[in-house]
Structures are given as structure tokens and as C-alpha cells.
Design an enzyme around this catalytic site. Structure first.
Site, PDB file in Angstrom:
ATOM      1  N   GLU A  35      -3.111   3.711  10.454  1.00 34.36           N
ATOM      2  CA  GLU A  35      -2.191   2.015  10.880  1.00 34.36           C
ATOM      3  C   GLU A  35      -2.456   2.080  12.717  1.00 34.36           C
ATOM      4  OE1 GLU A  35      -1.155   3.454   7.836  1.00 34.36           O
ATOM      5  OE2 GLU A  35      -1.304   1.468   6.584  1.00 34.36           O
ATOM      6  N   GLU A  38       0.213   3.485   0.774  1.00 34.01           N
ATOM      7  CA  GLU A  38       1.418   2.805   0.609  1.00 34.01           C
ATOM      8  C   GLU A  38       1.473   2.710  -1.379  1.00 34.01           C
ATOM      9  OE1 GLU A  38      -0.095   0.539   3.681  1.00 34.01           O
ATOM     10  OE2 GLU A  38       2.184   0.183   4.275  1.00 34.01           O
TER      11      GLU A  38
END
Ligand code: 3H9
Length: 703
Positions: free
Chosen positions: A125, A105
Site C-alpha cells: 500500500e 487482508e
């Protein structure tokens, strides 16, 4: 110690470096450092571009997973990532190792990405029960089409450098010093007059036809990721946001991700993440105890197990010598190993030359003296004490000084085996699970005499062969099989009470077990249980219904898949299990004959009986010190027994149910079922009375 985030200037290009060992997790310190450095850089007029890289073995490997327990501190991810993305001069990420989670990210909030040829990008995740929460669900589909973006997060597997470049996630792949490569890339940008290219300002890619996409993905997830919440929330987030402006999408992502962080699924998966690393820490054994080097391995026994173990070492480039007593046995064993490798080649997971190379590392022998130069010798012959003692007596003579002697026994007393070697401090149990080259669990059994260095070496070996090693003390069945016993006993007994194998296995599989235990018995061979029980008849409970159905099946020669029928019928070669009315009738008739009450147990009762009795046994293992921590038991079950990871393992699951609930239910079962099995373990009773948990018990002992 240097600064966590530092900045140097190279002729108009600022090089920002994160240095937060071991994996540059983006904790508060890193965020604060980036915040400070990028705020300062924003004000400078003498900079034309910025390169952001990391020290050490990897780019940022994610958020600090511990921070989810305490709440994310300021400055938050969005603030920092926005600051970087807002930079007035181009920002180039220099990625080496594995950019994971918040690392990817972070890289996506840079304007360009240069990646080392062995570098990778991943968003794992979901394996922690959350969704990317630092803009990943919004920035990724602005770089790669929605469907691909969703698939990357659903799969959780990192994307290699070349593939990342092809799909638009990376701009350039370089060899050698990645920061230098990124600085060169930045200079090119400056020369071309290229400015910042903000990901959030790009449109979402591939939004046509998404109406069909999301229902299809939901159906896939329902099948492949049963009982899971986070993948469905991920799909919902994509569906709700893919046509929204970036900031609105980000708000939805934040809401969804903070909801998931608090849910049991994420707490369970985070617990396992740390428990899998905690297992390597043995109280009383410090970093001063260094493992012995293992450069050569010997295996005794070329059977399925010995072969699988040999492959595990050949797979990491360690030469292995395999000993057996007959050339025939060696030939069969070697052709089995070759077939296993060929299967991997035909599936595309291995190249033909790699398979040859690995087979080339495995040498057959009929002469035990050939094991004389091995640093580690693992015995993997069938379970017979006299045979094993004979082997270890010989190994005690031929093995070089300091060689570690491992036994793969799953039932026998390793102290007794070690005693005949003349060097009991060098013996350790190494309990692999079949197929040994595939299954990720290794139970490491510490005898009374095993030296700390031998134990440390065994743990290191487990890591090297990419398995999770969990230490157990000597006890019949160690951790895993000892807890399996009451679980399977209850499953089996339900058949005498009128349940069908489908109902029993169905209840266990609905709970999330990879496979119901009766189907497991059919796969492994129904006769295995009765034959091991025969060896220890004197220790069995006084209960005519004890594993009675497997005895009946064995008497009839209905041994499971290999004979076409067992608890189920099978249509070879598909091994699809089918109901067997004749077997069911036999179980029920036997129940009647033994005077077993026909309770027709419900799905909930089957689950409670199986799992609560397993948990009760786990509490006994903790009290006896056979298992070091409740977390260790969870790791054993999640990695070796198909226990659903999203429930965190049996002991974590027990905490989520509440120990008082389990305790009281055990007492209820004691009043309606065979009372000999249902006395709550003293530790369970104590923790239940205190309103405590196994996690707190672990903590109170410094685990
Ligand atoms: C995320 O990023 C969410 C975002 O979307 C933002 C949301 C707002 N945090 O595994 P190792 C520790 S979610 C804290 O033995 P390896 C680990 O516990 C995150 N600690 O090394 C161990 O400590 P100890 C997404 C971490 O070389 C030590 O580092 N990222 C973290 O075998 C060494 O670890 C992931 O899921 C962390 N993120 O493997 C990646 N990572 O020595 C998780 C490691 O005290 N990490 N530690 O036992 C990994 O998969 C592996 O650690 C990695 C290295 C492949 C990086």
C-alpha cells in the site's frame, strides 16, 4: 461469462472461487459476490468448512485502485471481511500467485492460509501512498510480531510461501493444485474437530519494547523515505493501536487511511501506477498488431552500454551475440559483464550458477555475419553519425528479413540512420539508460518510417526485460534529455549568480530528486555535456553563460569523480562529495566577468527555475507530439531521472502547483532573467488561461 464469485460443494466443504480477471482485484463486484455467497453459506447446516480461492494467475492482487478516485462503494471491505471471519465453520484461504494489499487482508480474515509453494503475500500500500485499510494494520500484528509486521508493510516486498509459514502468516505450503491442497487441509481440520480461528481474536504479538521501536522506525523512514507522509502515518497507526482492542484499532486505521487516499502523495502514486501501464497503449495500434517473436538478440558494441543491454536479455534467458571490432574490446566488455554478475553474487542477489548460466548465454564475435540469425539487433557504439550509418548499412545487408534494427543513440537523427538500411520500417530507437541492466527506463523512439509492428514489438521487449518502455518521436534529446536541458541549464547558471553546488543540489534533493544534477554531472563525467554541445554549436543559444561552469571545469581537466574534483571535490574511493572553495570562486569570478547579476538565488527560486523550465519544455513536447501523453513524460522522469514518485512526475506535479501559478512565474522570470528562455509554451498558456490541467488535456485527447 461466469459469476465473479461462485461456490461449489465438495462433500461437506464449500469451495468459493473468485474469478475477476486480470488480477482478481477486489472491486465492488467481488465484494458483493463474497457478501452474497458467505451470507448464504452461513445459513447452511450441511457445510463443515469453506475454502476460498481464485481463478486465473493470482489470488486477489488488491483493492481496485480506481475505486479510490470515486470512493469505496458498498458493501465495504470491513463488512465483507468481518462476515468471512465470523463464519461458524473454518475458512481456509487457498493462495496462489501474489496476494497483494486487500488480497492479503482477505487471506488474513480467513481462519487458515494454505499457500502454493510459489505463492507470496504482500502489503504494497505505501507504494500507492496509503496504508492497508481493510484491517491489515490490525490483523497482521496478530499473526506476526509487531516489529516484523511493520517491516513487512514498510518494505512493501512480498513474503515468499516458506517465509510466510515460518513467521506464522501461512499454515501450510503445498505443491500442485492449491485449492485441492486447501480442501485436504480443511478435511484435516474437520477430522481434528478444529473450529474457526479468528485472527481478530488473537492478541497483538510482540508488544514489549515498542517504546523504542517506533521512534527508531520514524528515524529510519525520515532518512530512507524522505518527504513521505504515508510511512509516518503507518508508524503512527501501529503506535496508537497496538495496545488497543481490535475494533478500536480498526476505527483508527480507517480514519488514517481515508485521510491518505485524498492526499497528493497517494494521488501522485496512483497516477503513476496507471500511467506506467498506459504507456503501452499507442493510439491507432490495436491488439490485432502482434509483436514479432524475439528469441535471439545481437548487440553491436561491447562497451558499458552494449554490455548492460546484453545482460538485460541474458537475465531473462535470451541468447545474445555481442559484436565488436577488436578482440581487446570484447575481452574488456566481457570482463566488465562478469564483474557485474560477480557483484550480484557477492551481494547475494544472484547464485553463482545463475551468473555462469547468464554469461553462458552471451557470445562474443568479431564477425558481423554472426548477427544474421538475430531477431533484434541493437547498436550501442559511441555517438557518431558516420560510424552509425556505416554500421547500419552493413546490418541492412547481414540481418535476416524481419529482424528489428535498434539504435541506442541519445542524440542523433534516427530517420537519417534508418534511411541507409534499405528497410527503414524495421528501425527503431532503443534508448537505454546507464547502467542498462539496472535502470528501469527504455525510451522507444518511433521514426517516420517505424512500422506499427516494430513499435509493438519494442514495447513487448521492454516488458519482457522488465523495463518500462515509453514511446517518443524523433527530437533532439527525445523526451528525457530534452527536458533535462533547461533544468540543468538553470542549475548551472545559478552558480554564476553566487550559489554553491551544495545549495543548488541541496535544493533539488530537498525537492526529492534522487541526486542533484551537478553531482550527476560529476558522476557521469563533466566533459560529456561540452563534447555533445560542440557537435551542435550552430544550434546553441546566444548566451555566454550557457553551461559556462561545465566548460570551465572541462578546460581545467576537473572532470568529476574520476579526476577527484569537478563541481565538488572527492575523497576517493568513497566518492563523498565535499565543497571546493576554489571551484566556487572560479564560478563567481566568471559570473562577474560575464556581468551576471549576483542574485544568490534562494532554495525556492532554484527549485522553481529548474522544475518550471522543465515543465515548460514538457508542454512543448506534448504540443509537438514528441510525447504522446503528459503521463508518459511523468513515467520517463519517475523511472529514468530520479524524479520523486510521490510527486507523480513533472507534469502531474505541475497540475498540483497549478498551471496558472507556473505560467505567471515563468513570465516573472522572463522579466528578471535571460528573456530568451522564459516564454510560456502555448499549450501551457492555453491550459493556464482555461484553468485546466495536463491531466484534463490527456483525457480530452482520449489518452
Ligand atoms: C489495496 O489493496 C488497499 C487495501 O488495503 C484496501 C483499502 C480499503 N486495481 O500490472 P499488470 C490492472 S491497494 C485496478 O499489467 P502484471 C492494470 O492496470 C492495492 N487495476 O499485470 C492492468 O490494466 P490494463 C494493492 C489493476 O502481470 C492489468 O490489471 N495492490 C490492479 O504485470 C494488468 O496489470 C497493488 O498495489 C488493481 N489493484 O502484474 C497491486 N492491479 O491491462 C497492484 C492490476 O488495462 N498490481 N490492475 O493496463 C500489481 O502490482 C500488478 O498488476 C500485478 C500483476 C503484480 C498484480
Amino acid at each position: 461469462m461466469g459469476e465473479i464469485v461462485s461456490c461449489s460443494l465438495e462433500d461437506g466443504v464449500a469451495v468459493v472461487r473468485i474469478d475477476n480477471p486480470p488480477v482478481n482485484a477486489m472491486d465492488r463486484g467481488v465484494r458483493a459476490g463474497l457478501d452474497k455467497v458467505f451470507t448464504e453459506l452461513k445459513a447452511r447446516k450441511d457445510i463443515n468448512a469453506i475454502v476460498l480461492g481464485c481463478a486465473g494467475r493470482t489470488f486477489v492482487a488488491g483493492a481496485d485502485i480506481k475505486e479510490f478516485d470515486t470512493g469505496i462503494a458498498e458493501p465495504g471491505f470491513h463488512k465483507v471481511l468481518r462476515l468471512i471471519e465470523d463464519s461458524p465453520v473454518p475458512v481456509v484461504a487457498a493462495v496462489h500467485g501474489t496476494a497483494l494489499g486487500a488480497g492479503t487482508e482477505l487471506a488474513m480474515s480467513c481462519h487458515y492460509r494454505v499457500v502454493d509453494k510459489n505463492g507470496r503475500f504482500g502489503l504494497p500500500e505505501l507504494s500507492l501512498g496509503i496504508i492497508p485499510g481493510a484491517g491489515g494494520t490490525q490483523r497482521l500484528p496478530r499473526l506476526v510480531p509487531v516489529e516484523r509486521a511493520l517491516d513487512i508493510i514498510l518494505a512493501g516486498k512480498p513474503v515468499g510461501a516458506e517465509a510466510a509459514r515460518e513467521i506464522g502468516l501461512a499454515d501450510a505450503v503445498v505443491e500442485g493444485d492449491v485449492v485441492k491442497g486447501a480442501v485436504d487441509f480443511a478435511r484435516d481440520l474437520i477430522a481434528k474437530g478444529a473450529g474457526p480461528r479468528r485472527t481478530r481474536e488473537q492478541p497483538v504479538k510482540g508488544t514489549e519494547n515498542t517504546e523504542a521501536l517506533f521512534p527508531q522506525k520514524r528515524a529510519e523512514v525520515a532518512k530512507k523515505m524522505r518527504n513521505r507522509q504515508s510511512p509516518l502515518v503507518l508508524i503512527e497507526t501501529f503506535e496508537r493501536t497496538c495496545k488497543l482492542p481490535f475494533d478500536e484499532g480498526l476505527k483508527i486505521e480507517s480514519e488514517q487511511s481515508s485521510k491518505l487516499e485524498k492526499a497528493t502523495e497517494s494521488r501522485a502514486l496512483r497516477h503513476l501506477f496507471f500511467a506506467e501501464r498506459e504507456v503501452r497503449k499507442i493510439p491507432g495500434i490495436g491488439a490485432e498488431v502482434k509483436p514479432r517473436p524475439i528469441a535471439k538478440v545481437g548487440i553491436v558494441g561491447a562497451g558499458t552500454m552494449g554490455g548492460g543491454i546484453a545482460m538485460s536479455f541474458a537475465n531473462i534467458g535470451v541468447p545474445v551475440t555481442v559484436l565488436d571490432v577488436k578482440q581487446d574490446f570484447l575481452d574488456t566488455g566481457f570482463s566488465r559483464m562478469r564483474k557485474n554478475y560477480e557483484r550480484s553474487v557477492s551481494r547475494g542477489s544472484l547464485k553463482a550458477e545463475q551468473a555462469d548460466q547468464r554469461m553462458g548465454l552471451i557470445t562474443p564475435t568479431l564477425n558481423e555475419k554472426d548477427l544474421g540469425d538475430a531477431d533484434l539487433i541493437i547498436e550501442a557504439v559511441f555517438e557518431n553519425m558516420a560510424l552509425k550509418k556505416d554500421i547500419f548499412r552493413k546490418l541492412g545487408k547481414v540481418a535476416k528479413d524481419g529482424a528489428i534494427l535498434g539504435t541506442n543513440t541519445s542524440t542523433l537523427d534516427i530517420d537519417e540512420i534508418g534511411a541507409v538500411t534499405g528497410r527503414p520500417q524495421d528501425i527503431v530507437g532503443l534508448h537505454f539508460f546507464s547502467p542498462a541492466h539496472v535502470m528501469p527506463l527504455l525510451e522507444i523512439v518511433q521514426t517516420k518510417a517505424t512500422s506499427p509492428q516494430v513499435l509493438t514489438t519494442a514495447l513487448e521487449v521492454a516488458k519482457q526485460i522488465r523495463k518500462v518502455g515509453v514511446v517518443s518521436k524523433v527530437s533532439y534529446g527525445f523526451i528525457g534529455n530534452r527536458m533535462m536541458d533547461p533544468y540543468a541549464r538553470e542549475a548551472e547558471h545559478c552558480l554564476l549568480e553566487g550559489a554553491t553546488p551544495e545549495q543548488v543540489d541541496g535544493a533539488l534533493e530537498d525537492f526529492g530528486m534522487a541526486m542533484g544534477i551537478l553531482a550527476v554531472f560529476d558522476m557521469a563525467g563533466v566533459e560529456v555535456g561540452p563534447s555533445t554541445r560542440r557537435e551542435r554549436k550552430h544550434l546553441l543559444p546566444n548566451d555566454p553563460g550557457f553551461y559556462r561552469c561545465s566548460d570551465l571545469l572541462t578546460e581545467r581537466g576537473w572532470l568529476g569523480q574520476k579526476t577527484g574534483r569537478g563541481y565538488y571535490r572527492y575523497d576517493n574511493p568513497g566518492h563523498k562529495r565535499m565543497s571546493d572553495p576554489e571551484a566556487n570562486e572560479m564560478f563567481w569570478e566568471e559570473g562577474k566577468r560575464l556581468g551576471v547579476e549576483r542574485r544568490n538565488p534562494s532554495r525556492k527560486e532554484i527549485q522553481e527555475r529548474c522544475f518550471f523550465s522543465m515543465i515548460n519544455e514538457g508542454a512543448l513536447l506534448l504540443e509537438e507530439g514528441v510525447a504522446l501523453r503528459a503521463g508518459d513524460i511523468d513515467v520517463v522522469y519517475a523511472s529514468g531521472y530520479g524524479f520523486p514518485r510521490y510527486r507523480g512526475g513533472p507534469m502531474f506535479y505541475a497540475d498540483t502547483v497549478g498551471l496558472k501559478v507556473i505560467h505567471d512565474r515563468l513570465l516573472e522570470f522572463k522579466s528578471i532573467l535571460d528573456p530568451q528562455y522564459w516564454t510560456p509554451a502555448p499549450l501551457l498558456a492555453k491550459l493556464a488561461a482555461e484553468g485546466s490541467t495536463f491531466a484534463e488535456w490527456d483525457k480530452s485527447r482520449g489518452a
